[in-house]
Write an enzyme that holds these catalytic residues in place. Structure first.
Site, PDB file in Angstrom:
ATOM      1  N   GLY A 150      50.337  43.349  34.735  1.00 28.28           N
ATOM      2  CA  GLY A 150      48.998  42.913  34.371  1.00 28.28           C
ATOM      3  C   GLY A 150      48.843  42.915  32.859  1.00 28.28           C
ATOM      4  N   CYS A 151      47.786  42.269  32.380  1.00 23.17           N
ATOM      5  CA  CYS A 151      47.596  42.165  30.931  1.00 23.17           C
ATOM      6  C   CYS A 151      47.326  43.522  30.296  1.00 23.17           C
ATOM      7  CB  CYS A 151      46.490  41.176  30.608  1.00 23.17           C
ATOM      8  SG  CYS A 151      44.912  41.515  31.427  1.00 23.17           S
ATOM      9  N   TYR A 152      46.442  44.318  30.895  1.00 30.22           N
ATOM     10  CA  TYR A 152      46.191  45.646  30.334  1.00 30.22           C
ATOM     11  C   TYR A 152      47.447  46.510  30.353  1.00 30.22           C
ATOM     12  CZ  TYR A 152      41.091  44.787  30.402  1.00 30.22           C
ATOM     13  OH  TYR A 152      39.825  44.305  30.174  1.00 30.22           O
TER      14      TYR A 152
END
Length: 345
Positions: A150-152
Site C-alpha cells: 500500500g502507499c502508506y
C-alpha cells in the site's frame, strides 16, 4: 520491435490503473495488449481519461472475462480487495503484479479480520512476494505473484526497515502521522471526497484501525525478529497526489547514527534518497516520479527522533513500484520506464 512483453491492466479506469497505463505507454519493453474495466467496458481510455487523447491506439476497455490471456505475459491487478484475488486466482499461469491488498498479508485470518471478508484464494498467500522492491529484489525474478505494498506502508517501511533491522530504534513505541492526497481514497463517488468536503480542510480517518496497519506491522516484525505494534493515523489533505509521513521513534543513538544507517541502506538505490542534513522532505520533491526522499531530525525530547519521508502515492506508492517490480521480474533494468524527473511546480 518483437521483444515486447504483452501486459493486461485490470481496473484501468481507476487512478492506479490509469497511472499504470501512463507509465506503460512509454516503457520500451511493454506492449499494452488489454485493458479491463467492467463498469466502463466498451469505452476508450480517452473517453474517461482526457489526458490519453493523444494515444488513440490504446485498446478499448473490455470486461475482464473477455480478455484472451493466452498471449499475455504479465497481468497488473488494479482492482479493489477481494475482487482482485478472485479474478487473478483463476488465471492459467501469467505472472501477476497485484496492486490491491489481497496478497500482502501472509495470514488469511488477519486478512479476514481487517478486510471483513474471507480471503478468496488463501492457498496463494504463502507463495506471494511482498513487493517492496528495495527489500524484495532477490525474490522477484522467480516470483509468479507479487503483492505491491500500500502507499502508506511504502513510505513508512522505507523510512523504518533499515532502522528496525539494525536495532537503531526501539521497536516498542513507533508513532506515525501520515498525510495523503485525495487520489489515495480512490476514484469512486464518495460524499467525503467531494470538492466542498476536502477543499480547505484536513481530516483524519481510519483512526486507530486503518487497513494498512497489519502489513506495516507484518514487515516490521519480520525485520525486528519480534512482534511490532505501531500507532498510525492517516489524514486526507486537499491535494491530488502525494504523501508525507512523519514518524516519531525512540532511540539510544543520535540522529547522526540514524542517518548513517539509512545512508548505508540506500547508497546504491536509484529511487530512495537521504536528503542533506536539515532539509525537510516535501511532496513537491517527488510529484509524478518514482522517487522517495527521507530525512531524520532530532526531537527536543531526549532519546527521540523524527523520521520523515515523502512519496507520490500513485507512482512509488502504487503504479511506479508495480513497474519497478515488473522490470526485475523479467530481468530488465530496474529503472526502465521510470526515469522521469519529479514535476515541479
Amino acid at each position: 520491435m518483437t521483444d515486447r512483453l504483452r501486459i493486461a491492466v485490470l481496473g484501468a479506469s481507476g487512478y492506479t490503473g490509469a497511472d499504470l497505463v501512463r507509465l506503460a505507454i512509454t516503457h520500451p519493453r511493454m506492449e499494452i495488449a488489454a485493458l479491463a474495466a467492467n463498469a466502463k467496458a466498451g469505452q476508450t481510455m480517452a473517453a474517461i481519461w482526457p489526458h490519453f487523447a493523444p494515444y488513440p491506439a490504446l485498446p478499448a476497455l473490455v470486461k475482464a472475462d473477455e480478455i484472451d490471456f493466452s498471449g499475455i505475459d504479465a497481468v497488473f491487478g488494479c482492482l479493489p480487495h477481494a475482487a482482485s484475488a478472485e479474478l487473478l486466482s483463476g488465471l492459467p499461469g501469467q505472472r501477476i503484479i497485484d496492486l490491491s491488498a489481497d496478497f500482502r498479508l501472509k495470514d488469511a485470518g488477519t486478512y479476514a479480520d481487517w478486510y471483513g471478508v474471507a480471503h478468496p484464494a488463501p492457498e496463494l498467500l504463502a507463495g506471494a512476494v511482498y513487493g517492496l522492491t528495495e527489500f524484495a529484489r532477490r525474490s522477484l525474478p522467480a516470483a509468479r505473484i507479487v503483492a505491491c505494498p500500500g502507499c502508506y506502508p511504502t513510505a513508512v517501511l522505507l523510512a523504518l526497515l533499515p532502522l528496525v533491522a539494525s536495532h537503531a530504534i526501539s521497536a516498542e513505541r513507533i508513532t506515525v502521522n501520515a498525510l495523503s492526497g485525495v487520489s489515495g481514497a480512490g476514484r469512486g463517488l464518495k460524499e467525503a471526497n467531494l470538492f466542498p468536503e476536502v477543499a480547505e480542510a484536513v481530516h483524519p480517518y481510519g483512526i486507530g484501525r486503518h487497513r494498512h496497519m497489519p502489513e506495516m506491522e507484518q514487515e516490521l516484525s519480520l525485520r525486528a525478529g519480534r512482534d511490532v505494534t505501531i500507532s498510525f493515523t492517516p489524514h486526507l489533505v486537499p491535494m491530488n497526489r502525494g504523501e508525507l509521513v512523519t514518524i516519531v521513534v525512540e532511540t539510544a543513538h543520535g540522529v547522526d547514527y540514524l542517518r548513517e544507517v539509512l545512508a548505508d541502506a540506500y547508497i546504491a538505490e536509484p529511487f530512495v534518497h537521504l536528503l542533506p542534513i536539515g532539509v525537510a522532505p516535501a511532496t513537491r520533491m517527488v510529484r509524478g516520479s518514482n522517487h522517495v526522499v527521507i530525512n531524520v531530525f532530532a526531537d527536543r525530547v531526549p532519546g527521540r527522533a523524527i523520521v520523515i519521508a515523502a512519496i507520490d502515492n500513485l507512482v512509488k506508492g502504487s503504479s511506479g513500484q508495480a513497474v519497478q517490480n515488473f522490470n526485475l521480474m523479467f530481468g530488465l533494468p530496474e529503472t526502465m520506464g521510470l526515469e522521469q524527473a519529479p514535476l515541479f511546480p
